[in-house]
Design an enzyme around this catalytic site. Structure first.
Site, PDB file in Angstrom:
ATOM      1  N   ASP A  32      16.938  50.539  43.103  1.00 22.42           N
ATOM      2  CA  ASP A  32      17.942  49.517  43.407  1.00 22.42           C
ATOM      3  C   ASP A  32      17.563  48.846  44.724  1.00 22.42           C
ATOM      4  OD1 ASP A  32      21.137  49.338  42.144  1.00 22.42           O
ATOM      5  OD2 ASP A  32      20.593  48.127  43.892  1.00 22.42           O
ATOM      6  N   LEU A  34      20.002  47.312  46.386  1.00 20.67           N
ATOM      7  CA  LEU A  34      21.315  47.324  47.054  1.00 20.67           C
ATOM      8  C   LEU A  34      21.857  45.912  47.283  1.00 20.67           C
ATOM      9  CD1 LEU A  34      20.689  50.238  49.614  1.00 20.67           C
ATOM     10  CD2 LEU A  34      21.717  50.379  47.338  1.00 20.67           C
ATOM     11  N   SER A 125      25.350  41.395  26.814  1.00 17.11           N
ATOM     12  CA  SER A 125      26.790  41.160  26.967  1.00 17.11           C
ATOM     13  C   SER A 125      27.336  40.450  25.746  1.00 17.11           C
ATOM     14  CB  SER A 125      26.989  40.280  28.205  1.00 17.11           C
ATOM     15  OG  SER A 125      28.287  39.763  28.230  1.00 17.11           O
ATOM     16  N   TYR A 150      24.368  32.614  33.819  1.00 21.18           N
ATOM     17  CA  TYR A 150      24.337  34.071  33.650  1.00 21.18           C
ATOM     18  C   TYR A 150      24.261  34.429  32.164  1.00 21.18           C
ATOM     19  CZ  TYR A 150      26.056  38.793  32.920  1.00 21.18           C
ATOM     20  OH  TYR A 150      26.185  40.078  32.470  1.00 21.18           O
ATOM     21  N   LYS A 154      21.200  36.380  29.616  1.00 20.57           N
ATOM     22  CA  LYS A 154      21.303  37.494  28.660  1.00 20.57           C
ATOM     23  C   LYS A 154      20.714  37.093  27.307  1.00 20.57           C
ATOM     24  CE  LYS A 154      22.897  40.437  31.482  1.00 20.57           C
ATOM     25  NZ  LYS A 154      22.035  41.522  31.934  1.00 20.57           N
ATOM     26  N   TYR A 178      27.510  44.752  25.747  1.00 20.82           N
ATOM     27  CA  TYR A 178      28.742  45.351  26.263  1.00 20.82           C
ATOM     28  C   TYR A 178      29.899  44.382  26.084  1.00 20.82           C
ATOM     29  CZ  TYR A 178      25.266  47.681  29.376  1.00 20.82           C
ATOM     30  OH  TYR A 178      24.185  48.326  29.923  1.00 20.82           O
ATOM     31  N   ASN A 180      34.012  44.520  27.544  1.00 19.18           N
ATOM     32  CA  ASN A 180      34.447  44.441  28.957  1.00 19.18           C
ATOM     33  C   ASN A 180      34.519  45.826  29.598  1.00 19.18           C
ATOM     34  OD1 ASN A 180      35.155  41.779  27.893  1.00 19.18           O
ATOM     35  ND2 ASN A 180      36.160  41.485  29.858  1.00 19.18           N
ATOM     36  N   PHE A 219      45.637  34.090  34.093  1.00 20.01           N
ATOM     37  CA  PHE A 219      45.043  32.787  33.765  1.00 20.01           C
ATOM     38  C   PHE A 219      45.425  32.335  32.358  1.00 20.01           C
ATOM     39  CE2 PHE A 219      41.451  34.295  36.775  1.00 20.01           C
ATOM     40  CZ  PHE A 219      42.090  33.755  37.893  1.00 20.01           C
ATOM     41  N   ARG A 232      40.743  40.765  25.276  1.00 21.76           N
ATOM     42  CA  ARG A 232      39.379  41.283  25.416  1.00 21.76           C
ATOM     43  C   ARG A 232      39.337  42.707  24.871  1.00 21.76           C
ATOM     44  NH1 ARG A 232      39.148  36.792  26.594  1.00 21.76           N
ATOM     45  NH2 ARG A 232      38.178  35.733  28.390  1.00 21.76           N
TER      46      ARG A 232
HETATM   47  P1  NAD Z   1      26.243  45.851  39.373  1.00 18.41           P
HETATM   48  O1  NAD Z   1      26.015  44.602  40.150  1.00 18.41           O
HETATM   49  O2  NAD Z   1      27.292  46.782  39.821  1.00 18.41           O
HETATM   50  O3  NAD Z   1      24.885  46.671  39.248  1.00 18.41           O
HETATM   51  C1  NAD Z   1      23.629  46.038  39.196  1.00 18.41           C
HETATM   52  C2  NAD Z   1      22.739  46.721  40.226  1.00 18.41           C
HETATM   53  O4  NAD Z   1      21.437  46.138  40.182  1.00 18.41           O
HETATM   54  C3  NAD Z   1      23.257  46.570  41.654  1.00 18.41           C
HETATM   55  O5  NAD Z   1      23.278  47.839  42.261  1.00 18.41           O
HETATM   56  C4  NAD Z   1      22.226  45.659  42.335  1.00 18.41           C
HETATM   57  O6  NAD Z   1      22.081  45.971  43.702  1.00 18.41           O
HETATM   58  C5  NAD Z   1      20.978  45.948  41.520  1.00 18.41           C
HETATM   59  N1  NAD Z   1      19.980  44.860  41.445  1.00 18.41           N
HETATM   60  C6  NAD Z   1      20.178  43.574  41.088  1.00 18.41           C
HETATM   61  N2  NAD Z   1      19.021  42.933  41.054  1.00 18.41           N
HETATM   62  C7  NAD Z   1      18.053  43.824  41.403  1.00 18.41           C
HETATM   63  C8  NAD Z   1      16.651  43.767  41.526  1.00 18.41           C
HETATM   64  N3  NAD Z   1      15.966  42.627  41.322  1.00 18.41           N
HETATM   65  N4  NAD Z   1      15.979  44.891  41.880  1.00 18.41           N
HETATM   66  C9  NAD Z   1      16.640  46.051  42.114  1.00 18.41           C
HETATM   67  N5  NAD Z   1      17.976  46.172  41.989  1.00 18.41           N
HETATM   68  C10 NAD Z   1      18.666  45.064  41.640  1.00 18.41           C
HETATM   69  O7  NAD Z   1      26.486  45.403  37.850  1.00 18.41           O
HETATM   70  P2  NAD Z   1      27.021  46.262  36.619  1.00 18.41           P
HETATM   71  O8  NAD Z   1      28.404  45.837  36.315  1.00 18.41           O
HETATM   72  O9  NAD Z   1      26.708  47.685  36.809  1.00 18.41           O
HETATM   73  O10 NAD Z   1      26.112  45.655  35.463  1.00 18.41           O
HETATM   74  C11 NAD Z   1      24.906  46.294  35.045  1.00 18.41           C
HETATM   75  C12 NAD Z   1      24.260  45.448  33.971  1.00 18.41           C
HETATM   76  O11 NAD Z   1      25.171  45.277  32.890  1.00 18.41           O
HETATM   77  C13 NAD Z   1      23.853  44.053  34.405  1.00 18.41           C
HETATM   78  O12 NAD Z   1      22.646  43.714  33.762  1.00 18.41           O
HETATM   79  C14 NAD Z   1      24.978  43.202  33.896  1.00 18.41           C
HETATM   80  O13 NAD Z   1      24.577  41.870  33.676  1.00 18.41           O
HETATM   81  C15 NAD Z   1      25.315  43.899  32.597  1.00 18.41           C
HETATM   82  N6  NAD Z   1      26.679  43.656  32.110  1.00 18.41           N
HETATM   83  C16 NAD Z   1      27.734  43.921  32.930  1.00 18.41           C
HETATM   84  C17 NAD Z   1      29.028  43.668  32.490  1.00 18.41           C
HETATM   85  C18 NAD Z   1      30.216  43.922  33.369  1.00 18.41           C
HETATM   86  O14 NAD Z   1      31.296  43.383  33.087  1.00 18.41           O
HETATM   87  N7  NAD Z   1      30.116  44.722  34.413  1.00 18.41           N
HETATM   88  C19 NAD Z   1      29.238  43.162  31.201  1.00 18.41           C
HETATM   89  C20 NAD Z   1      28.132  42.915  30.391  1.00 18.41           C
HETATM   90  C21 NAD Z   1      26.848  43.170  30.845  1.00 18.41           C
HETATM   91  N1  UFG Z   2      42.035  37.346  34.203  1.00 18.71           N
HETATM   92  C1  UFG Z   2      43.228  36.977  34.778  1.00 18.71           C
HETATM   93  N2  UFG Z   2      43.343  37.033  36.134  1.00 18.71           N
HETATM   94  C2  UFG Z   2      42.315  37.438  36.940  1.00 18.71           C
HETATM   95  C3  UFG Z   2      41.091  37.822  36.340  1.00 18.71           C
HETATM   96  C4  UFG Z   2      40.975  37.748  34.959  1.00 18.71           C
HETATM   97  O1  UFG Z   2      44.174  36.618  34.087  1.00 18.71           O
HETATM   98  O2  UFG Z   2      42.478  37.438  38.165  1.00 18.71           O
HETATM   99  C5  UFG Z   2      41.906  37.317  32.722  1.00 18.71           C
HETATM  100  C6  UFG Z   2      40.807  36.382  32.260  1.00 18.71           C
HETATM  101  O3  UFG Z   2      41.314  35.077  32.117  1.00 18.71           O
HETATM  102  C7  UFG Z   2      40.403  37.035  30.935  1.00 18.71           C
HETATM  103  C8  UFG Z   2      40.636  38.520  31.164  1.00 18.71           C
HETATM  104  O4  UFG Z   2      41.527  38.596  32.291  1.00 18.71           O
HETATM  105  O5  UFG Z   2      41.270  36.608  29.924  1.00 18.71           O
HETATM  106  C9  UFG Z   2      39.367  39.277  31.494  1.00 18.71           C
HETATM  107  O6  UFG Z   2      38.690  38.607  32.543  1.00 18.71           O
HETATM  108  P1  UFG Z   2      37.430  39.229  33.286  1.00 18.71           P
HETATM  109  O7  UFG Z   2      37.018  38.252  34.337  1.00 18.71           O
HETATM  110  O8  UFG Z   2      37.727  40.612  33.712  1.00 18.71           O
HETATM  111  O9  UFG Z   2      36.335  39.345  32.130  1.00 18.71           O
HETATM  112  P2  UFG Z   2      35.668  38.222  31.216  1.00 18.71           P
HETATM  113  O10 UFG Z   2      35.946  38.566  29.805  1.00 18.71           O
HETATM  114  O11 UFG Z   2      36.014  36.862  31.652  1.00 18.71           O
HETATM  115  O12 UFG Z   2      34.100  38.417  31.553  1.00 18.71           O
HETATM  116  C10 UFG Z   2      33.499  39.717  31.745  1.00 18.71           C
HETATM  117  C11 UFG Z   2      32.318  39.594  32.690  1.00 18.71           C
HETATM  118  C12 UFG Z   2      31.223  38.789  32.062  1.00 18.71           C
HETATM  119  C13 UFG Z   2      30.839  39.386  30.751  1.00 18.71           C
HETATM  120  C14 UFG Z   2      32.052  39.541  29.870  1.00 18.71           C
HETATM  121  C15 UFG Z   2      31.691  40.283  28.622  1.00 18.71           C
HETATM  122  O13 UFG Z   2      32.720  38.976  33.909  1.00 18.71           O
HETATM  123  O14 UFG Z   2      30.088  38.829  32.876  1.00 18.71           O
HETATM  124  O15 UFG Z   2      33.083  40.257  30.547  1.00 18.71           O
HETATM  125  O16 UFG Z   2      31.071  41.491  28.923  1.00 18.71           O
HETATM  126  F1  UFG Z   2      29.944  38.578  30.129  1.00 18.71           F
END
Ligand code: NAD
Ligand code: UFG
Length: 339
Positions: A32, A34, A125, A150, A154, A178, A180, A219, A232
């Site tokens: 990582d 960080l 995602s 973003y 993906k 994934y 949510n 929202f 979701r």
């Molecule tokens: P996160 O930001 O908590 O974790 C990602 C980690 O990768 C971080 O610790 C960051 O420091 C590290 N990182 C980023 N770029 C890097 C690089 N070039 N080299 C080394 N380290 C690097 O995110 P997360 O929520 O744990 O998501 C993990 C993965 O899942 C991501 O690919 C994200 O796009 C995907 N994803 C997340 C969600 C979500 O809602 N959290 C949904 C769908 C997909």
């Molecule tokens: N929402 C609110 N108020 C807030 C935040 C969110 O009402 O302050 C609502 C949004 O409108 C949505 C739901 O809560 O209807 C979930 O919102 P999130 O932002 O938690 O999640 P999203 O579904 O918009 O998107 C997330 C990640 C994306 C990812 C997607 C699917 O942010 O990166 O889930 O994995 F692609």
């Protein structure tokens, strides 16, 4: 002993996956930089599993650094989480998102091939589906054009993996889409660590519950759903973590030049109001909220058909929506004392 390489392993999903891997006896090395996580994750992981994860500080976009890691450890599988993930930020910094998310993946693909490492699990995602015409979504559901850089990273990442395998690369890959991810390890000692004001629903809710934010802005309540708020498929992060282990086991007895794609969700959709009702069960006074305008770019509703992962990966989520909200709340409380 063979090692699992977890890129982005100090981040939210990576740290929970490391915990589940360690609990099952796997040896983990984390890479990582960080950029979106705290080094404290390592102590937190150890406080839960009793095991110190090996940590390599560096950037997956740095190919010579990556090459050194593959020389240093006998890696059997890679779980590639490292990426930037903030949808809104990706609109203002597209080059940074394309560069980090795509170069890191291409470096992983080239380096694993060079070192004859066969297995890759990739974080995709459900954003690749956009607003689907038919629900629930299966892996066969048509993909829609991405509505953010973003989301596009993906979609392009999936294509890169598939094109690479179709070109004859001697590897196997599982792409996990994934839904949510929310919640925190049931110990309450590790969880999501958003920087600044959270964009996502669950951390905004838990911060509001503890009085860090005044109220949740909901929202939109004029969507075509049961109560007008958007729906979701929320999945507990530890359930999601275990899907990676199921995927890894699935790949082990597959031939190379193979890939497969799975939805990872529970199959249940919850509206924003239903999530608020769930957290209210764990609060002494109801969560303050205000209905406001729809957020630009949001879809109305989505939930998964997870039956392919249930049947083929033999993976089943075990946590309920109440487990998701209560564990997220416990983590938020812990975090405020552990700063
Ligand atoms: P996160 O930001 O908590 O974790 C990602 C980690 O990768 C971080 O610790 C960051 O420091 C590290 N990182 C980023 N770029 C890097 C690089 N070039 N080299 C080394 N380290 C690097 O995110 P997360 O929520 O744990 O998501 C993990 C993965 O899942 C991501 O690919 C994200 O796009 C995907 N994803 C997340 C969600 C979500 O809602 N959290 C949904 C769908 C997909
Ligand atoms: N929402 C609110 N108020 C807030 C935040 C969110 O009402 O302050 C609502 C949004 O409108 C949505 C739901 O809560 O209807 C979930 O919102 P999130 O932002 O938690 O999640 P999203 O579904 O918009 O998107 C997330 C990640 C994306 C990812 C997607 C699917 O942010 O990166 O889930 O994995 F692609």
């Amino acid at each position: 002993m063979k090692t699992i390489l977890v890129t982005g392993g100090t981040g939210y999903i990576g740290s929970h996956t490391t915990i589940e891997l360690q609990k099952l006896g796997f040896n983990v090395v984390i890479i990582d930089n960080l950029s979106n996580s705290d080094i404290k994750s390592l102590e937190r992981i150890k406080s839960i599993t009793g095991i110190e994860a090996k940590f390599e500080y560096g950037d997956v976009c740095d190919k010579s650094f990556l090459d050194n890691i593959f020389q240093k450890y006998e890696i059997s599988s890679i779980i590639h989480f490292a990426a930037y993930k903030a949808v809104g930020e990706s609109v203002s910094k597209p080059i940074s998102y394309y560069s980090n998310n795509l170069i890191s993946l291409m470096n992983i693909l080239e380096t694993m091939t060079k070192h004859s490492v066969k297995n890759l699990i990739f974080s995709s995602s459900c954003t690749v589906y956009g607003q689907p015409d038919i629900l629930p979504v299966t892996e066969e559901t048509e993909l829609k054009p991405a509505n953010s850089p973003y989301g596009n990273t993906k979609k392009i990442s999936e294509d890169i993996i598939i094109d690479f395998i179709n070109s004859g690369a001697d590897i196997r890959a599982v792409i996990l889409r994934y839904f949510n991810p929310v919640g925190a390890d049931m110990s309450g000692k590790i969880g999501e660590l958003p920087q600044g004001i959270p964009n996502n629903l669950m951390p905004y809710i838990t911060q509001t519950a503890l009085g860090i934010r005044e109220k949740l802005m909901v929202f939109g309540n004029d969507y075509n759903t049961n109560d007008g708020t958007a729906i979701r498929d929320y999945i507990h992060v530890s359930d999601l973590a275990n899907a990676h282990i199921s995927a890894m086991n699935y790949l082990n007895d597959k031939p190379t030049k193979f890939y497969d794609i799975f939805n990872v969700g529970t199959g249940e959709g919850y509206s924003v109001m239903q999530v608020i009702n769930s957290i209210n069960k764990f609060l002494t006074s109801p969560l303050p909220y205000q209905i406001t305008e729809r957020r630009q770019g949001d879809i109305e509703k989505i939930w998964a058909d997870p039956s392919k992962a249930n049947e083929i990966l033999k993976w089943q989520p075990i946590y309920s929506i109440d487990d998701m909200t209560s564990s997220a709340l416990n983590w938020e409380k812990f975090l405020r004392q552990d700063k």
